[in-house]
Enzyme design. Structure first.
Site, PDB file in Angstrom:
ATOM      1  N   ALA A 259       0.863  -1.186   0.000  1.00  0.00           N
ATOM      2  CA  ALA A 259       0.000   0.000   0.000  1.00  0.00           C
ATOM      3  C   ALA A 259       0.891   1.224   0.000  1.00  0.00           C
ATOM      4  O   ALA A 259       1.931   1.233   0.655  1.00  0.00           O
ATOM      5  CB  ALA A 259      -0.861   0.003   1.253  1.00  0.00           C
ATOM      6  N   ASP A 260       0.522   2.255  -0.717  1.00  0.00           N
ATOM      7  CA  ASP A 260       1.281   3.496  -0.598  1.00  0.00           C
ATOM      8  C   ASP A 260       1.129   4.032   0.831  1.00  0.00           C
ATOM      9  O   ASP A 260       0.250   3.613   1.588  1.00  0.00           O
ATOM     10  CB  ASP A 260       0.838   4.530  -1.648  1.00  0.00           C
ATOM     11  CG  ASP A 260       1.901   5.621  -1.820  1.00  0.00           C
ATOM     12  OD1 ASP A 260       2.902   5.619  -1.076  1.00  0.00           O
ATOM     13  OD2 ASP A 260       1.728   6.496  -2.700  1.00  0.00           O
ATOM     14  N   TYR A 261       1.991   4.964   1.149  1.00  0.00           N
ATOM     15  CA  TYR A 261       2.135   5.506   2.503  1.00  0.00           C
ATOM     16  C   TYR A 261       0.786   5.721   3.210  1.00  0.00           C
ATOM     17  O   TYR A 261       0.022   6.617   2.839  1.00  0.00           O
ATOM     18  CB  TYR A 261       2.870   6.834   2.402  1.00  0.00           C
ATOM     19  CG  TYR A 261       3.531   7.313   3.669  1.00  0.00           C
ATOM     20  CD1 TYR A 261       4.907   7.236   3.813  1.00  0.00           C
ATOM     21  CD2 TYR A 261       2.788   7.842   4.702  1.00  0.00           C
ATOM     22  CE1 TYR A 261       5.515   7.681   4.961  1.00  0.00           C
ATOM     23  CE2 TYR A 261       3.393   8.284   5.858  1.00  0.00           C
ATOM     24  CZ  TYR A 261       4.764   8.202   5.982  1.00  0.00           C
ATOM     25  OH  TYR A 261       5.363   8.640   7.118  1.00  0.00           O
TER      26      TYR A 261
END
Ligand code: BGC
Ligand code: BGC
Length: 735
Positions: A259-261
């Site tokens: 997952a992105d940040y």
């Protein structure tokens, strides 16, 4: 470790240990200095999670990484994966990707990414969150600087070159695993506003936006990162259709997804999860293996399994994928992958790496104008005033090179002084980059501390004075590097006002002006172009930027960069891109004054500079476009040839571009689409016959029935120096 040994290790893990492999924390949990790029949050992570987590974000340096790893291995039997954002350079920084793509030279960029891999691994990194495969047609979006521009085919060619450059076959400790991002369509936010909604038809998504990520998968990238945005109303990080149906099932991706940040927790703000538990459920069900920087997975997955809300298989599968990646990287044998300070010393910023960075930067520069061949300047003849806030400025690395050291940068002034008699050069800054830095916010280490009291008037007058005393002015202007990149969306795409004032004042002196523009995006240059004799678009050119610019300005290198995004005439035109539809009432130039045509009352339809445009000190003439047949049948190909002549007296490189238009289809097809290109170097007077082959694969598209396949009919081939200036010929496809 053999597969069998890995399985045995896996079988001994508790559910909790498996879950913790799915957790990525940043360096602050390991007492490292934090490089935080997302919104900070109070995490609620226990020591047990820290001791058993699977990976670490944005910690760099062989010594530091070795220390964290060895401490970790006292508590856990599974080594940590170290991942970081090495997007276009670690210590030796290359131009921003929009500049890299302007080289139209994927082979060269492949070499650059080998250097990136060599440097990052010397410092202990295992995975880089690169390359960015987001297609983008809207320069308001700040992250346009990280992309390869508006064309899907060109984007895919660069993604292949980058992924294979980084990874090699991963068997060597100087290869790094590549994480392609941000899946999917992150580059199409409404209004160009960061993180905003993305909404497009499935046809457009598949036809244009997905191929870049698919090129990464087909090139064997080990990881894929989700995007922050929604696609058809569902955020990617919780989007089963994207992550499972398309990525895993259709494309056969069996690597690790991340997952992105904080994107899993952000499912709550999006409004599709009510709390961390629901967010974790959506993420894991979508097949997102790693939760970056939130407690959603660590604190909720066990409960979800125990209450039968999710199957334990999901966790087993994700954990196994992560362990397999660790094994592939050889971490069970050598958890440090031979990262040492000695290796860093011999590899980082080596002469060889700097040399390549300079070469790439020189090819990335785009000559937009060169009235009366004012460039190149002759050495040691004219008195040159080097003016402007970028003349002696080391902040030319672009936002995503925050792991590098700006002090390693060569500025324009330094490079000029090394190249020619420094008595001929005078320098004045003239003005600041911005009059107000407060709007820029913070970005990890790149936070701005500025605005000491300066006498603006004196600065300006000094620049005017030295310009008056010179024969030619090299004026360096541009955006601040924090005006692009993540969180860098803008609505006015102009050079900051105080710099334009400097330009106006210099203009009054009636000197020859060469303008060098630094920027992370296409800016609107409509009002500037006519005032200036020559314009070089320098993007953010990296560590060797100054040297590359000096080579071009003084003719040691001949410019060969070409734009990979259309440069809008005005913001109101955006999005303006070359491969648009025709509409039912196209505006033909001869009927410009007819009202009922698809057009603006107050601006042209055409961009200021088209896709593929860029000048050289040489001139090239195209002639004799020939197709060897005018009917293409299955399993056959058409050979296209064209003659290109260098009609100047200097050697130069030219990118010959081939576009195809599918004239009639079951759905409307673009005006033309890039299908092939080749960069060649021609001696003065040389004529070269350039050959391309077209086969049926080049003609497939997502038809009305959504099958990616052929349709019979007429096609036009265009070959030329940019998307606008081409010769053309028709052929027919018969199936
Ligand atoms: C960015 C990613 C980056 C990640 C980790 C996010 O804010 O969108 O591109 O890889 O941070 O630093
Ligand atoms: C307009 C219609 C109109 C029609 C007949 C078209 O150009 O788009 O709104 O009804 O002409 O006058």
């Amino acid at each position: 470790m053999t597969d069998k040994e890995l399985r045995e290790l896996f079988d001994k893990l508790s559910l909790r240990e498996k879950i913790y492999q799915l957790v990525q924390l940043s360096g602050d949990f390991y007492n490292d200095e934090v490089i935080s790029v997302g919104p900070k949050s109070e995490l609620g992570i226990t020591q047990d999670v820290v001791d058993n987590s699977g990976s670490v974000l944005n910690v760099i340096g062989a010594e530091k990484i070795r220390k964290i790893q060895s401490e970790h291995l006292k508590k856990s039997k599974i080594p940590l994966l170290f991942m970081a954002d090495v997007i276009y350079g670690y210590k030796t920084v290359f131009p921003i990707p929009l500049g890299l793509s302007s080289t139209w030279n994927p082979e060269l960029i492949h070499k650059a990414y080998q250097v990136i891999s060599e440097e990052s691994t010397a410092s202990g990194l295992h995975v880089t969150f690169s390359p960015v495969a987001d297609l983008v047609k809207d320069p308001r979006w700040g992250r346009v600087m990280e992309t390869m521009g508006e064309d899907s085919y060109l984007n895919s060619e660069f993604i292949k070159a980058m992924v294979t450059g980084l990874q090699g076959n991963l068997s060597s400790n100087s290869n790094i695993a590549s994480c392609v991002k941000h899946f999917a369509a992150y580059g199409a936010p409404e209004g160009g506003r960061e993180y905003n909604t993305v909404d497009m038809t499935e046809r457009k998504l598949r036809q244009e936006y997905l191929p870049g990520y698919k090129a990464g998968v087909d090139s064997g990238c080990e990881m894929i990162m989700t995007s922050f945005n929604t696609v058809d109303g569902i955020p990617s990080t919780g989007n089963k259709w994207l992550m499972n149906e398309i990525l895993r099932k259709e494309w056969g991706f069996n690597g690790v997804t991340i997952a992105d940040y904080a994107a899993i927790q952000e499912l709550i703000a999006h409004g599709i999860a009510e709390n961390d538990l629901e967010a974790a459920k959506l993420g894991i069900e979508a097949g997102v293996d790693i939760d970056m920087k939130t407690p959603c997975y660590s604190n909720n997955l066990e409960e979800l399994v125990k209450s039968n809300k999710i199957s334990e298989d999901l966790i087993n599968e994700s954990c196994m994928r992560i362990l397999k990646l660790k094994n592939k990287l050889g971490l069970f044998e050598d958890p440090y992958r031979e990262a040492t300070v000695e290796r860093e010393n011999s590899v980082l910023l080596s002469d060889k790496n700097r040399e390549l960075s300079k070469k790439v930067a020189a090819e990335s520069l785009v000559l937009l104008k060169n009235e009366n061949n004012i460039l190149p300047l002759s050495k040691n003849k004219e008195k040159i005033a080097v003016i402007g806030p970028y003349a002696d400025n080391k902040a030319i690395l672009g936002l995503w090179a925050f792991l590098a050291n700006q002090n390693d940068v060569i500025t324009i002034k330094e490079a000029f002084e090394n190249k020619i008699d420094s008595k001929l050069i005078s320098y004045a800054q003239g003005c600041e980059v911005l009059s107000d830095y407060s709007l820029l916010g913070e970005f990890g280490r790149a936070s701005i501390v500025k605005n000491e009291v300066i006498d603006k008037k004196m600065m300006l007058e000094e620049a005017i004075k030295i310009s008056e005393d010179s024969d030619v002015v090299v004026l360096t202007l541009g955006e601040h590097s924090m005006q692009s990149g993540e969180g860098g969306s803008r609505t006015e795409l102009t050079i900051p006002d105080l710099q334009l004032e400097l330009l106006e004042r210099i203009k009054e002196l009636n000197k020859k002006i060469i303008l060098i523009i630094f920027s992370g995006r296409p800016l609107i240059l409509t009002d500037i172009v006519s005032k200036i004799d020559a314009i070089i678009y320098a993007w953010f050119p990296g560590t060797e930027g100054g040297n590359a610019i000096a080579d071009i300005v003084f003719g040691d290198e001949n410019p060969s960069g070409k734009l990979t995004m259309s440069f809008p005439y005005s913001v109101g035109q955006i999005p303006v891109y070359y491969n648009h539809f025709n509409t039912g009432r196209p505006l033909e130039s001869s009927t410009r004054n007819t009202r009922f045509k698809s057009r603006y009352l107050d601006a042209p339809n055409e961009p200021l500079f088209p896709f593929g445009f860029g000048l050289s000190y040489a001139s090239f003439e195209y002639s004799d476009l020939v197709l060897n047949k005018n009917i293409l049948s299955p399993n056959k190909q058409i050979e296209v040839s064209i003659k290109v002549k260098n009609i100047s007296n200097v050697k130069g490189k030219e990118t010959v571009q081939l576009y195809i238009k599918d004239c009639f289809g079951s759905v409307v097809r673009p005006n033309k689409e890039l299908k092939k290109f080749i960069k060649v170097e021609l001696n003065p007077g040389e004529i070269r016959e350039i050959n391309f082959n077209i086969n049926e694969e080049d003609l497939k598209f997502f038809r009305k029935d959504m099958k990616f396949d052929l349709e019979e009919g007429m096609f036009t081939v265009y070959v030329g120096k940019n998307s606008k200036d081409c010769l053309s010929k028709d052929f027919n496809l018969k199936i």
